[in-house]
Design a protein around this motif. Structure first.
Motif, PDB file in Angstrom:
ATOM      1  N   GLY A   1       0.667  -1.305   0.051  1.00 42.88           N
ATOM      2  CA  GLY A   1      -0.218  -0.096   0.035  1.00 42.88           C
ATOM      3  C   GLY A   1       0.894   1.344  -0.040  1.00 42.88           C
ATOM      4  O   GLY A   1       2.042   1.299   0.209  1.00 42.88           O
ATOM      5  N   THR A   2       0.332   2.289  -0.391  1.00 40.52           N
ATOM      6  CA  THR A   2       0.934   3.704  -0.350  1.00 40.52           C
ATOM      7  C   THR A   2      -0.032   4.773   0.276  1.00 40.52           C
ATOM      8  O   THR A   2      -1.078   4.794   0.412  1.00 40.52           O
ATOM      9  CB  THR A   2       0.973   4.356  -1.814  1.00 40.52           C
ATOM     10  OG1 THR A   2       1.684   2.966  -2.585  1.00 40.52           O
ATOM     11  CG2 THR A   2       1.891   5.363  -1.826  1.00 40.52           C
ATOM     12  N   VAL A   3       0.741   5.391   1.089  1.00 39.27           N
ATOM     13  CA  VAL A   3      -0.083   6.603   1.888  1.00 39.27           C
ATOM     14  C   VAL A   3       0.115   8.144   1.064  1.00 39.27           C
ATOM     15  O   VAL A   3       1.297   8.212   0.717  1.00 39.27           O
ATOM     16  CB  VAL A   3       0.686   6.728   3.269  1.00 39.27           C
ATOM     17  CG1 VAL A   3       0.052   8.084   4.029  1.00 39.27           C
ATOM     18  CG2 VAL A   3       0.297   5.551   4.207  1.00 39.27           C
ATOM     19  N   ILE A   4      -0.928   8.560   0.934  1.00 37.85           N
ATOM     20  CA  ILE A   4      -1.095   9.838   0.146  1.00 37.85           C
ATOM     21  C   ILE A   4      -1.671  10.764   0.804  1.00 37.85           C
ATOM     22  O   ILE A   4      -2.363  10.420   1.682  1.00 37.85           O
ATOM     23  CB  ILE A   4      -1.644   9.533  -1.296  1.00 37.85           C
ATOM     24  CG1 ILE A   4      -3.111   9.135  -1.280  1.00 37.85           C
ATOM     25  CG2 ILE A   4      -0.905   8.575  -2.105  1.00 37.85           C
ATOM     26  CD1 ILE A   4      -3.793   9.129  -2.477  1.00 37.85           C
ATOM     27  N   LEU A   5      -1.558  12.195   0.566  1.00 39.49           N
ATOM     28  CA  LEU A   5      -2.013  13.115   1.287  1.00 39.49           C
ATOM     29  C   LEU A   5      -3.622  13.211   1.035  1.00 39.49           C
ATOM     30  O   LEU A   5      -4.160  12.789   0.039  1.00 39.49           O
ATOM     31  CB  LEU A   5      -1.308  14.529   0.736  1.00 39.49           C
ATOM     32  CG  LEU A   5       0.017  14.672   1.245  1.00 39.49           C
ATOM     33  CD1 LEU A   5       0.784  15.987   0.689  1.00 39.49           C
ATOM     34  CD2 LEU A   5       0.331  14.640   2.714  1.00 39.49           C
ATOM     35  N   PRO A   6      -4.234  13.872   2.068  1.00 40.92           N
ATOM     36  CA  PRO A   6      -5.754  13.961   1.864  1.00 40.92           C
ATOM     37  C   PRO A   6      -6.018  15.057   0.884  1.00 40.92           C
ATOM     38  O   PRO A   6      -5.124  16.056   0.515  1.00 40.92           O
ATOM     39  CB  PRO A   6      -6.111  14.222   3.293  1.00 40.92           C
ATOM     40  CG  PRO A   6      -5.120  15.017   3.704  1.00 40.92           C
ATOM     41  CD  PRO A   6      -3.807  14.517   3.183  1.00 40.92           C
ATOM     42  N   ILE A   7      -7.296  15.134   0.444  1.00 38.90           N
ATOM     43  CA  ILE A   7      -8.024  16.473  -0.301  1.00 38.90           C
ATOM     44  C   ILE A   7      -8.698  17.416   0.725  1.00 38.90           C
ATOM     45  O   ILE A   7      -9.252  16.829   1.670  1.00 38.90           O
ATOM     46  CB  ILE A   7      -8.943  15.940  -1.418  1.00 38.90           C
ATOM     47  CG1 ILE A   7      -8.334  14.998  -2.239  1.00 38.90           C
ATOM     48  CG2 ILE A   7      -9.615  17.304  -2.101  1.00 38.90           C
ATOM     49  CD1 ILE A   7      -9.508  14.575  -3.408  1.00 38.90           C
ATOM     50  N   GLU A   8      -8.073  18.504   0.822  1.00 35.42           N
ATOM     51  CA  GLU A   8      -8.673  19.490   1.744  1.00 35.42           C
ATOM     52  C   GLU A   8     -10.055  20.097   1.423  1.00 35.42           C
ATOM     53  O   GLU A   8     -10.323  20.450   0.242  1.00 35.42           O
ATOM     54  CB  GLU A   8      -7.762  20.946   1.451  1.00 35.42           C
ATOM     55  CG  GLU A   8      -7.920  21.967   2.702  1.00 35.42           C
ATOM     56  CD  GLU A   8      -6.957  23.159   2.830  1.00 35.42           C
ATOM     57  OE1 GLU A   8      -7.337  24.223   3.505  1.00 35.42           O
ATOM     58  OE2 GLU A   8      -6.381  23.128   1.775  1.00 35.42           O
ATOM     59  N   LYS A   9     -10.899  19.639   2.363  1.00 43.01           N
ATOM     60  CA  LYS A   9     -12.434  19.939   2.500  1.00 43.01           C
ATOM     61  C   LYS A   9     -12.545  20.727   3.642  1.00 43.01           C
ATOM     62  O   LYS A   9     -12.120  20.587   4.710  1.00 43.01           O
ATOM     63  CB  LYS A   9     -13.273  18.883   2.432  1.00 43.01           C
ATOM     64  CG  LYS A   9     -12.811  18.079   1.044  1.00 43.01           C
ATOM     65  CD  LYS A   9     -13.681  16.923   1.180  1.00 43.01           C
ATOM     66  CE  LYS A   9     -13.577  15.889   0.014  1.00 43.01           C
ATOM     67  NZ  LYS A   9     -14.188  14.694   0.134  1.00 43.01           N
ATOM     68  N   ASN A  10     -13.622  22.049   3.408  1.00 44.37           N
ATOM     69  CA  ASN A  10     -14.224  22.621   4.486  1.00 44.37           C
ATOM     70  C   ASN A  10     -15.340  22.036   5.238  1.00 44.37           C
ATOM     71  O   ASN A  10     -15.833  20.990   4.518  1.00 44.37           O
ATOM     72  CB  ASN A  10     -14.372  24.021   4.422  1.00 44.37           C
ATOM     73  CG  ASN A  10     -15.293  24.151   3.230  1.00 44.37           C
ATOM     74  OD1 ASN A  10     -16.254  23.732   3.053  1.00 44.37           O
ATOM     75  ND2 ASN A  10     -15.150  25.101   2.299  1.00 44.37           N
ATOM     76  N   GLU A  11     -15.826  22.289   6.139  1.00 39.88           N
ATOM     77  CA  GLU A  11     -16.914  21.777   6.880  1.00 39.88           C
ATOM     78  C   GLU A  11     -18.185  21.579   5.955  1.00 39.88           C
ATOM     79  O   GLU A  11     -18.831  20.696   5.845  1.00 39.88           O
ATOM     80  CB  GLU A  11     -17.237  22.373   8.120  1.00 39.88           C
ATOM     81  CG  GLU A  11     -18.380  21.606   8.913  1.00 39.88           C
ATOM     82  CD  GLU A  11     -18.667  22.156  10.303  1.00 39.88           C
ATOM     83  OE1 GLU A  11     -19.706  22.159  10.831  1.00 39.88           O
ATOM     84  OE2 GLU A  11     -17.607  22.953  10.803  1.00 39.88           O
ATOM     85  N   TYR A  12     -18.359  22.758   5.228  1.00 35.34           N
ATOM     86  CA  TYR A  12     -19.445  22.941   4.338  1.00 35.34           C
ATOM     87  C   TYR A  12     -19.217  21.893   3.146  1.00 35.34           C
ATOM     88  O   TYR A  12     -20.442  21.048   2.732  1.00 35.34           O
ATOM     89  CB  TYR A  12     -19.567  24.305   3.683  1.00 35.34           C
ATOM     90  CG  TYR A  12     -20.646  24.414   2.587  1.00 35.34           C
ATOM     91  CD1 TYR A  12     -21.992  24.466   2.934  1.00 35.34           C
ATOM     92  CD2 TYR A  12     -20.200  24.579   1.280  1.00 35.34           C
ATOM     93  CE1 TYR A  12     -22.947  24.851   1.878  1.00 35.34           C
ATOM     94  CE2 TYR A  12     -21.182  24.518   0.331  1.00 35.34           C
ATOM     95  CZ  TYR A  12     -22.455  24.844   0.749  1.00 35.34           C
ATOM     96  OH  TYR A  12     -23.393  24.926  -0.432  1.00 35.34           O
ATOM     97  N   GLN A  13     -18.152  21.670   2.701  1.00 33.30           N
ATOM     98  CA  GLN A  13     -17.893  20.710   1.491  1.00 33.30           C
ATOM     99  C   GLN A  13     -18.349  19.374   2.045  1.00 33.30           C
ATOM    100  O   GLN A  13     -18.975  18.498   1.246  1.00 33.30           O
ATOM    101  CB  GLN A  13     -16.391  20.939   0.905  1.00 33.30           C
ATOM    102  CG  GLN A  13     -16.296  22.267   0.083  1.00 33.30           C
ATOM    103  CD  GLN A  13     -15.004  22.298  -0.161  1.00 33.30           C
ATOM    104  OE1 GLN A  13     -14.042  22.040   0.622  1.00 33.30           O
ATOM    105  NE2 GLN A  13     -14.711  22.732  -1.438  1.00 33.30           N
TER     106      GLN A  13
END
Length: 291
Positions: free
Chosen positions: A147-159
């Motif tokens: 497996g590979t660890v990748i960075l998350p997609i930035e989301k705000n609370e509304y999204q």
């Protein structure tokens, strides 16, 4: 099953002779032993040896009325901590061995969910009563080889709230479409066309993993193997008590499904941390919950 042994800390067992020695060890030192009569002439015995909290090795043994014993199968297992509810799941026996798979529809995936049943004795006992339709709760788990660890997609609370509402609406449309609602079918078709157009347009300038936050799709020709991408919810470093090999026990949220799985520390690229994403291939397992 050989390739999955490393994922629970038995990487040094590679040859057939070493595997046979491991099977004998499990049967002689099992933490749990459960028996069940398959018919008038044969019975099944399930041995489980814990190698750590929530994972270990199981051996399935078939015995006939004369006392002849045969090792029908062995498999590494991982126990999960989640609950998934489904009405009327279906069950199928694997050809050539006394193991079973559970099949159920999952709206969040858009495909049937198929996983290997680890607690086969409980299933067989329940099946004999002719009440398989009453099984509607299960716990998912898995084993990952790489497996590979990748960075998350930035989301705000509304999204995040908007995405959750959209998933709920889509699930409602899928249920309606299954019931024969033509308008719901048309809406789902239009949504898929819009999604395809959006991904095609953005993929020209963006990396695919900045567009797709998670996925869950079949992998290889085996029905219970999946390629997954999801958000890491919890990570625990564990150790195989018998071999001292180190592992990660990871809780992953993927397309609104929660799955706990193990992977060897040496087989993962990157450092798994809560909030990051994991991409890899998983052998999906689970236990049916007898209520």
């Amino acid at each position: 099953m050989y390739q999955y042994l490393k994922s629970i800390g038995f990487g040094k067992y590679k040859t057939r002779k070493e595997i046979n020695e491991l099977i004998c060890f499990v049967k002689e030192n099992a933490n749990y032993k459960t028996e069940y009569d398959l018919n008038e002439k044969e019975s099944i015995c399930l041995y489980e040896k814990e190698a750590g909290e929530g994972f270990g090795i199981a051996v399935v043994e078939i015995q006939d009325e004369s006392g002849y014993k045969m090792d029908d199968a062995f498999y590494p297992y991982v126990r999960g901590m989640n609950f998934l509810y489904h009405e009327d799941p279906e069950f199928e026996k694997f050809s050539g061995r006394e193991e079973y798979a559970c099949i159920c529809d999952e709206n969040n995936l858009g495909i049937p969910l198929i996983f290997h049943i680890n607690n086969i004795i409980e299933y067989l006992r329940f099946k004999r009563n002719g009440e398989t339709g009453a099984i509607n709760s299960m716990t998912l788990s898995g084993i990952a080889t790489k497996g590979t660890v990748i960075l998350p997609i930035e989301k705000n609370e509304y999204q995040e709230r908007a995405e959750q509402r959209e998933n709920e609406l889509r699930n409602q449309r899928i249920d309606a479409a299954k019931a024969g609602d033509v308008e719901a079918m048309e809406q789902l078709t239009l949504e898929d066309m819009d999604t395809y157009t959006m991904v095609s347009s953005r993929s020209r300038k963006e990396d695919l993993f900045t567009i797709v936050s998670s996925y869950f799709m079949p992998y290889s020709v085996e029905c219970d193997k999946y390629s997954v991408l999801g958000e890491i919810k919890e990570v625990t470093e564990v150790k195989n008590r018998l071999t001292e090999e180190e592992l990660f026990y990871i809780s992953l949220e993927c397309n609104s499904l929660q799955i706990e799985f193990t992977i060897a520390k040496t087989e993962i690229v990157g450092i798994p941390v809560k909030g990051r994403r994991f991409k890899g291939n998983i052998w999906l397992q689970g236990e049916i919950d007898i209520l």
